[in-house]
Scaffold this motif. Structure first.
Motif, mmCIF file in Angstrom:
data_model
loop_
_atom_site.group_PDB
_atom_site.id
_atom_site.type_symbol
_atom_site.label_atom_id
_atom_site.label_comp_id
_atom_site.label_asym_id
_atom_site.label_seq_id
_atom_site.Cartn_x
_atom_site.Cartn_y
_atom_site.Cartn_z
ATOM 1 N N MET A 98 40.621 36.409 45.253
ATOM 2 C CA MET A 98 42.115 36.406 45.723
ATOM 3 C C MET A 98 42.545 37.886 45.946
ATOM 4 O O MET A 98 41.940 38.940 45.559
ATOM 5 N N SER A 99 42.916 37.999 47.307
ATOM 6 C CA SER A 99 43.391 39.103 47.864
ATOM 7 C C SER A 99 44.484 39.831 47.171
ATOM 8 O O SER A 99 45.189 39.581 46.433
ATOM 9 N N LEU A 100 44.403 41.421 47.450
ATOM 10 C CA LEU A 100 45.613 42.159 46.719
ATOM 11 C C LEU A 100 46.927 41.679 47.069
ATOM 12 O O LEU A 100 47.444 41.766 46.333
ATOM 13 N N PRO A 101 47.121 41.555 48.452
ATOM 14 C CA PRO A 101 48.699 41.334 48.768
ATOM 15 C C PRO A 101 48.880 39.885 48.136
ATOM 16 O O PRO A 101 50.269 39.970 47.702
ATOM 17 N N ARG A 110 47.846 38.981 45.000
ATOM 18 C CA ARG A 110 48.364 39.278 43.545
ATOM 19 C C ARG A 110 49.396 40.031 43.488
ATOM 20 O O ARG A 110 50.120 39.747 42.545
ATOM 21 N N VAL A 111 49.656 40.980 44.450
ATOM 22 C CA VAL A 111 50.928 41.580 44.458
ATOM 23 C C VAL A 111 52.148 40.829 44.487
ATOM 24 O O VAL A 111 53.193 40.909 43.826
ATOM 25 N N ALA A 112 52.134 39.791 45.518
ATOM 26 C CA ALA A 112 53.122 38.880 45.751
ATOM 27 C C ALA A 112 53.368 37.983 44.580
ATOM 28 O O ALA A 112 54.379 37.772 44.108
ATOM 29 N N GLY A 113 52.362 37.474 43.903
ATOM 30 C CA GLY A 113 52.356 36.657 42.818
ATOM 31 C C GLY A 113 52.997 37.479 41.516
ATOM 32 O O GLY A 113 53.758 36.995 40.824
ATOM 33 N N ALA A 114 52.429 38.500 41.450
ATOM 34 C CA ALA A 114 53.187 39.330 40.162
ATOM 35 C C ALA A 114 54.594 39.567 40.442
ATOM 36 O O ALA A 114 55.337 39.600 39.575
ATOM 37 N N LEU A 115 55.112 39.981 41.747
ATOM 38 C CA LEU A 115 56.610 40.315 42.018
ATOM 39 C C LEU A 115 57.248 39.028 41.657
ATOM 40 O O LEU A 115 58.327 38.937 41.202
ATOM 41 N N LEU A 116 56.894 37.628 42.310
ATOM 42 C CA LEU A 116 57.406 36.476 42.108
ATOM 43 C C LEU A 116 57.443 36.237 40.609
ATOM 44 O O LEU A 116 58.663 35.817 40.223
ATOM 45 N N PHE A 117 56.485 36.150 39.875
ATOM 46 C CA PHE A 117 56.400 36.039 38.333
ATOM 47 C C PHE A 117 57.438 36.902 37.629
ATOM 48 O O PHE A 117 58.324 36.481 36.856
ATOM 49 N N GLY A 118 57.492 38.240 37.994
ATOM 50 C CA GLY A 118 58.392 39.323 37.401
ATOM 51 C C GLY A 118 59.920 38.918 37.563
ATOM 52 O O GLY A 118 60.677 38.881 36.527
ATOM 53 N N PHE A 119 60.228 38.497 38.754
ATOM 54 C CA PHE A 119 61.401 38.293 39.227
ATOM 55 C C PHE A 119 61.973 36.928 38.533
ATOM 56 O O PHE A 119 62.947 36.869 37.877
ATOM 57 N N LEU A 120 61.130 35.958 38.641
ATOM 58 C CA LEU A 120 61.390 34.734 37.944
ATOM 59 C C LEU A 120 61.547 34.631 36.302
ATOM 60 O O LEU A 120 62.382 34.198 35.812
ATOM 61 N N LEU A 121 60.685 35.657 35.743
ATOM 62 C CA LEU A 121 60.623 35.718 34.483
ATOM 63 C C LEU A 121 61.918 36.514 33.813
ATOM 64 O O LEU A 121 62.823 36.031 32.923
ATOM 65 N N LYS A 130 46.795 41.410 34.888
ATOM 66 C CA LYS A 130 46.035 40.258 35.863
ATOM 67 C C LYS A 130 45.064 40.867 36.598
ATOM 68 O O LYS A 130 44.322 40.205 37.030
ATOM 69 N N LEU A 131 45.104 42.238 36.969
ATOM 70 C CA LEU A 131 44.330 42.963 37.814
ATOM 71 C C LEU A 131 42.688 42.961 37.093
ATOM 72 O O LEU A 131 41.912 42.860 38.018
ATOM 73 N N ARG A 132 42.967 43.297 35.839
ATOM 74 C CA ARG A 132 41.583 43.119 35.196
ATOM 75 C C ARG A 132 40.891 41.776 35.006
ATOM 76 O O ARG A 132 41.702 40.806 34.528
ATOM 77 N N ARG A 133 39.539 41.364 35.422
ATOM 78 C CA ARG A 133 39.029 40.256 35.422
ATOM 79 C C ARG A 133 38.543 39.923 33.945
ATOM 80 O O ARG A 133 37.594 40.797 33.637
ATOM 81 N N ARG A 134 39.109 39.046 33.464
ATOM 82 C CA ARG A 134 38.506 38.326 32.198
ATOM 83 C C ARG A 134 37.884 37.239 32.231
ATOM 84 O O ARG A 134 38.044 36.427 33.077
ATOM 85 N N GLU A 135 36.901 36.865 31.386
ATOM 86 C CA GLU A 135 36.347 35.805 31.550
ATOM 87 C C GLU A 135 36.930 34.493 30.667
ATOM 88 O O GLU A 135 37.511 35.024 29.725
ATOM 89 N N GLY A 136 37.082 33.483 31.052
ATOM 90 C CA GLY A 136 37.897 32.339 30.691
ATOM 91 C C GLY A 136 36.944 31.305 30.099
ATOM 92 O O GLY A 136 35.933 31.743 29.888
ATOM 93 N N VAL A 137 37.690 30.342 29.421
ATOM 94 C CA VAL A 137 36.913 29.509 28.758
ATOM 95 C C VAL A 137 36.040 28.617 29.380
ATOM 96 O O VAL A 137 34.770 28.311 28.893
ATOM 97 N N PHE A 138 36.241 28.376 30.740
ATOM 98 C CA PHE A 138 35.295 27.430 31.495
ATOM 99 C C PHE A 138 34.403 28.237 32.489
ATOM 100 O O PHE A 138 33.851 27.711 33.362
ATOM 101 N N ASP A 139 34.546 29.787 32.412
ATOM 102 C CA ASP A 139 33.298 30.349 33.203
ATOM 103 C C ASP A 139 31.923 30.474 32.684
ATOM 104 O O ASP A 139 31.249 30.734 33.698
ATOM 105 N N TRP A 140 31.788 29.878 31.557
ATOM 106 C CA TRP A 140 29.989 29.553 31.423
ATOM 107 C C TRP A 140 29.675 28.580 32.185
ATOM 108 O O TRP A 140 28.466 28.666 32.633
ATOM 109 N N ALA A 141 30.307 27.534 32.718
ATOM 110 C CA ALA A 141 29.857 26.515 33.657
ATOM 111 C C ALA A 141 29.520 27.252 34.927
ATOM 112 O O ALA A 141 28.388 26.805 35.687
ATOM 113 N N ASP A 142 30.245 28.261 35.391
ATOM 114 C CA ASP A 142 29.922 28.836 36.771
ATOM 115 C C ASP A 142 28.711 29.776 36.516
ATOM 116 O O ASP A 142 28.136 29.706 37.432
#
Length: 101
Positions: A1-4, A6-17, A80-92
Protein backbone atom coordinates in the motif's frame (compact mmCIF):
# COMPACT_ATOMS: atom_id res chain seq x y z
CA UNK A 1 0.00 0.00 0.00
CA UNK A 2 1.41 3.38 -0.98
CA UNK A 3 2.24 6.14 1.48
CA UNK A 4 -0.35 8.67 0.17
CA UNK A 5 -3.05 6.01 0.50
CA UNK A 6 -1.98 5.30 4.09
CA UNK A 7 -1.98 9.01 4.94
CA UNK A 8 -5.41 9.49 3.39
CA UNK A 9 -6.77 6.46 5.25
CA UNK A 10 -5.35 7.66 8.55
CA UNK A 11 -6.78 11.16 8.05
CA UNK A 12 -10.19 9.77 7.14
CA UNK A 13 -10.19 7.42 10.12
CA UNK A 14 -9.09 10.20 12.49
CA UNK A 15 -11.79 12.59 11.31
CA UNK A 16 -14.50 9.95 11.37
CA UNK A 17 -13.47 8.75 14.81
CA UNK A 18 -13.46 12.17 16.47
CA UNK A 19 -16.50 13.65 14.72
CA UNK A 20 -18.63 10.51 15.17
CA UNK A 21 -17.72 10.29 18.86
CA UNK A 22 -18.47 13.94 19.56
CA UNK A 23 -21.72 13.83 17.61
CA UNK A 24 -22.78 10.73 19.55
CA UNK A 25 -21.95 12.29 22.93
CA UNK A 26 -23.65 15.59 22.03
CA UNK A 27 -26.81 13.79 20.90
CA UNK A 28 -26.75 11.69 24.08
CA UNK A 29 -26.40 14.83 26.21
CA UNK A 30 -29.26 16.48 24.31
CA UNK A 31 -31.45 13.41 24.83
CA UNK A 32 -30.70 13.31 28.56
CA UNK A 33 -31.42 17.02 28.81
CA UNK A 34 -34.72 16.59 26.97
CA UNK A 35 -35.93 13.46 28.79
CA UNK A 36 -34.81 14.20 32.34
CA UNK A 37 -34.76 17.99 32.28
CA UNK A 38 -31.14 18.09 33.40
CA UNK A 39 -28.58 20.50 31.99
CA UNK A 40 -25.58 18.55 30.72
CA UNK A 41 -23.31 20.72 28.63
CA UNK A 42 -20.94 18.98 26.24
CA UNK A 43 -19.97 21.00 23.17
CA UNK A 44 -22.75 23.50 22.71
CA UNK A 45 -24.29 25.25 25.72
CA UNK A 46 -27.89 24.97 24.47
CA UNK A 47 -27.53 21.76 22.48
CA UNK A 48 -26.97 20.76 18.91
CA UNK A 49 -30.20 22.37 17.71
CA UNK A 50 -28.80 25.82 18.55
CA UNK A 51 -25.28 25.20 17.23
CA UNK A 52 -25.61 27.74 14.41
CA UNK A 53 -26.83 30.57 16.66
CA UNK A 54 -23.30 31.67 17.53
CA UNK A 55 -21.02 31.32 14.47
CA UNK A 56 -17.90 32.31 16.44
CA UNK A 57 -18.48 29.57 19.03
CA UNK A 58 -19.26 27.07 16.25
CA UNK A 59 -15.99 27.99 14.52
CA UNK A 60 -14.04 27.45 17.76
CA UNK A 61 -15.67 24.06 18.31
CA UNK A 62 -15.00 22.94 14.74
CA UNK A 63 -11.41 24.18 14.93
CA UNK A 64 -10.73 22.23 18.11
CA UNK A 65 -12.41 19.12 16.67
CA UNK A 66 -10.29 19.40 13.53
CA UNK A 67 -7.11 19.70 15.58
CA UNK A 68 -8.13 16.69 17.69
CA UNK A 69 -8.89 14.77 14.49
CA UNK A 70 -5.45 15.52 13.10
CA UNK A 71 -3.82 14.32 16.31
CA UNK A 72 -5.89 11.12 16.25
CA UNK A 73 -5.01 10.61 12.58
CA UNK A 74 -1.31 11.06 13.32
CA UNK A 75 -1.45 8.52 16.14
CA UNK A 76 -3.38 6.06 13.97
CA UNK A 77 -0.94 6.55 11.08
CA UNK A 78 2.09 5.96 13.28
CA UNK A 79 0.57 2.83 14.79
CA UNK A 80 -0.43 1.41 11.40
CA UNK A 81 2.91 2.33 9.79
CA UNK A 82 4.68 -0.52 11.54
CA UNK A 83 4.09 -3.83 9.81
CA UNK A 84 2.94 -6.53 12.18
CA UNK A 85 2.24 -10.12 11.39
CA UNK A 86 -1.42 -10.98 11.43
CA UNK A 87 -3.16 -14.20 12.31
CA UNK A 88 -3.40 -15.33 8.70
CA UNK A 89 0.12 -14.33 7.57
CA UNK A 90 1.42 -17.86 8.20
CA UNK A 91 -0.41 -19.06 5.07
CA UNK A 92 1.40 -16.50 2.91
CA UNK A 93 4.80 -17.61 4.20
CA UNK A 94 4.15 -21.28 3.43
CA UNK A 95 3.22 -20.50 -0.19
CA UNK A 96 6.10 -18.16 -0.98
CA UNK A 97 8.73 -19.73 -3.32
CA UNK A 98 11.69 -17.83 -1.85
CA UNK A 99 11.44 -19.61 1.50
CA UNK A 100 13.90 -22.34 2.43
CA UNK A 101 11.61 -25.01 3.79
Amino acid sequence: MSLPMRVAGALLFGFLLIFAFTLFVQLTADLINWVFGMHIRFLFPRGLAYAFDDPEYLFRVLTSLTFSSLVAALIFFLVKLRRREGVFDWADKADSPDQDG
